[in-house]
Design an enzyme around this catalytic site. Structure first.
Site, mmCIF file in Angstrom:
data_model
loop_
_atom_site.group_PDB
_atom_site.id
_atom_site.type_symbol
_atom_site.label_atom_id
_atom_site.label_comp_id
_atom_site.label_asym_id
_atom_site.label_seq_id
_atom_site.Cartn_x
_atom_site.Cartn_y
_atom_site.Cartn_z
ATOM 1 N N LYS A 140 0.830 -1.205 0.000
ATOM 2 C CA LYS A 140 0.000 0.000 0.000
ATOM 3 C C LYS A 140 0.863 1.254 0.000
ATOM 4 C CE LYS A 140 -3.653 2.473 2.446
ATOM 5 N NZ LYS A 140 -4.775 2.404 3.398
ATOM 6 N N HIS A 277 -8.119 -30.262 -33.459
ATOM 7 C CA HIS A 277 -9.077 -29.244 -33.019
ATOM 8 C C HIS A 277 -9.907 -29.723 -31.826
ATOM 9 C CE1 HIS A 277 -7.908 -26.613 -36.222
ATOM 10 N NE2 HIS A 277 -8.220 -27.511 -37.142
#
Length: 525
Positions: A140, A277
């Protein structure tokens, strides 16, 4: 605020001590005061590095078996106090709080503790409280404090301090973001474990995290960005694989390889799966991988070109020679002997992945798919149908060979996109119809493919003649089954449960087919 920010005081408290001594020695050499706790302080003293215990710095002892040692104002005030605000500086002086410019913390090994199967109390004790609090405080206040969460970050920070006399705001921002990602992932692991302890498959809040393994060149298409993340489960497969050779893997390579490897894991005997695929285009079981390859390839040699090949046994030279004879994008297996690797080495663009083990198809787990505004989560399809669970619904029961092929075909069906139809004979697929909007079209496509494959092999009749057929869901009408019967199948496996089951059963009896119901479907969308 000055930039770069020098490091005059650092707090080091790490469970992973890789690179710790070297980094601390550098900081001390720069004139920084080193604060530390427990085993970290001990390691630094043994290395001859001056270190001050946090309890001495704060004037407050470690208590409650070490559960409380850094959760004090002298630590968090030193991390959160803004150097650019006179009011903060005055308060810090009033309460004798010294600023801390660098924090290096990696957390108690909660994830590793759970992974090794530790008991409840041991897992609880490995939940870090002070560590995440310090990381969040430092992150922070990144305008003034640099925060490190991984040993791999030591070198870059050390180099920047050595070159610039301190850390840049850009570096501190990036490391702050990494700190919040780490604490978020840590909390996600804890919440997931707790949900498991409570028997909550789908808790009110579901948190999960990933670790970036690889930034990919692009996604499904070149205009899409993509990355490959690990979930920490270490399920054998593409997450554990070692790439022995070949070009960088693409998004589609990884997706298809995962589909192939999960499919081949279904079988106990030597098996080969060829995927194109994300759909299997050839699957076979045999006494050895080379024979399984021949049978799998025969199913659809056209689609196999440029496909993904998965094996459930270590690859040998005989199998490797056959696989390498056609263009193959990826080969994945638990291992490969030196002779097999030498064969593949002749194909420099072929990617060879060795996973070290096979995944357990029955193991629990979640699969997740994004949708607009959220995601769908479900348990992995670990369902399997045993012979004794089948219900014979026709006048004729399947023969032992038909039954073996039916169970094989239904396992393959589980890995074919819906609507899925699989023809099989002799423990090998001979026709696969995938992803159609109606089941009769899947039946027709699978039959057509069996004809094309037979023609390519120079055989006088379609491969589907004398085969069995599996359907991932019930036949809603008799037409799909009648198409399969026309292709020459002798037996059928399907879940059952349609309002027209009687009509479908009658069609099977009319054609002289044996049919069994599983009571379980395998939709795969």
């Amino acid at each position: 605020m000055t930039d770069p920010v020098p490091v005059r005081r650092a707090l080091l408290s790490v469970s992973d001590k890789t690179g710790l001594v070297e980094f601390a020695r550098f900081l001390a050499g720069q004139g920084a005061e080193i604060l530390s706790t427990g085993g970290t302080a001990k390691a630094l003293r043994e290395a001859g590095i001056p270190v001050k215990d946090v309890s001495e710095h704060t004037g407050f002892p470690e208590i409650l078996d070490g559960r409380v040692k850094t959760l004090v104002p002298q630590v968090h005030g030193g991390l959160l106090g803004r150097r650019d605000l006179p009011a903060h500086q005055a308060e810090m002086q009033q309460h004798a709080i010294a600023p801390i410019d660098l924090v290096a913390v990696n957390l108690y090994p909660f994830e590793a503790t759970v992974a090794k199967g530790a008991g409840y109390e041991d897992c609880i004790e490995n939940i870090d409280i002070g560590g995440p609090a310090m990381l969040r405080s430092a992150a922070k206040n990144h305008a003034h404090v640099v925060v490190l969460t991984e040993p791999a970050q030591f070198a870059e920070v050390q180099a920047e301090i050595a070159a610039e006399g301190g850390t840049s705001l850009a570096t501190r921002k990036r490391l702050a973001a990494a700190a919040y990602a780490r604490t978020a992932a840590y909390d996600a692991a804890i919440s997931t474990w707790f949900a498991g302890q409570l028997g909550e498959a789908f808790p009110p809040r579901l948190a999960f995290a990933g670790i970036l393994k690889q930034t990919l060149r692009y996604g499904e298409n070149p205009h899409q960005q993509a990355g490959f993340y690990l979930d920490g489960s270490n399920r054998p497969g593409i997450a554990t694989a070692r790439q022995v050779q070949g070009k960088e893997l693409s998004y589609n390579n990884l997706n298809d390889t995962d589909a192939a490897f999960e499919c081949v894991a279904e079988f106990e005997r030597p098996a080969i799966v060829i995927v194109k695929h994300a759909n299997p285009c050839g699957v076979a079981i045999a006494d050895d991988l080379a024979s399984a390859w021949d049978a799998a390839l025969r199913c659809d040699p056209v689609s196999a070109f440029g496909g993904i090949v998965a094996a459930n046994r270590p690859l040998d030279a005989a199998a490797a020679e056959k696989i390498a004879a056609i263009f193959t994008e990826v080969v994945v297996a638990p291992d490969a002997d030196a002779a097999a690797q030498a064969v593949f080495a002749r194909k420099k663009n072929l990617r060879l992945l060795l996973t070290g083990a096979m995944p357990d198809p029955a193991a629990p787990g979640l699969t997740v798919r994004s949708v607009a505004g959220g995601f769908l989560a479900q348990s992995r399809d670990a369902g399997r149908v045993a012979a004794e669970a089948l219900k014979v619904v026709t006048q004729r029961a399947p023969t032992p060979q038909e039954l073996e092929d039916l169970l094989f075909a239904f396992r393959v069906c589980k890995h074919v996109k819906s609507n899925a139809i699989v023809y099989a004979k002799g423990m090998a697929t001979v026709g696969i119809g995938a992803g159609q909007m109606n089941r009769v079209e899947s039946s027709r496509i699978a039959a057509w493919k069996s004809e094309a494959a037979a023609k390519a092999a120079g055989l006088p009749e379609p491969l589907a003649k004398g085969s069995v057929v599996a359907s991932d869901a019930f036949f809603p009408f008799a037409d799909g089954l009648e198409t399969a019967a026309a292709a020459g199948v002798t037996a059928v496996i399907q879940p059952g449960g349609s309002i027209r089951d009687a009509e479908v059963i009658a069609a099977a009896d009319k054609a002289g087919l044996a049919m069994v119901f599983t009571g379980m479907r395998h939709f795969r969308h």
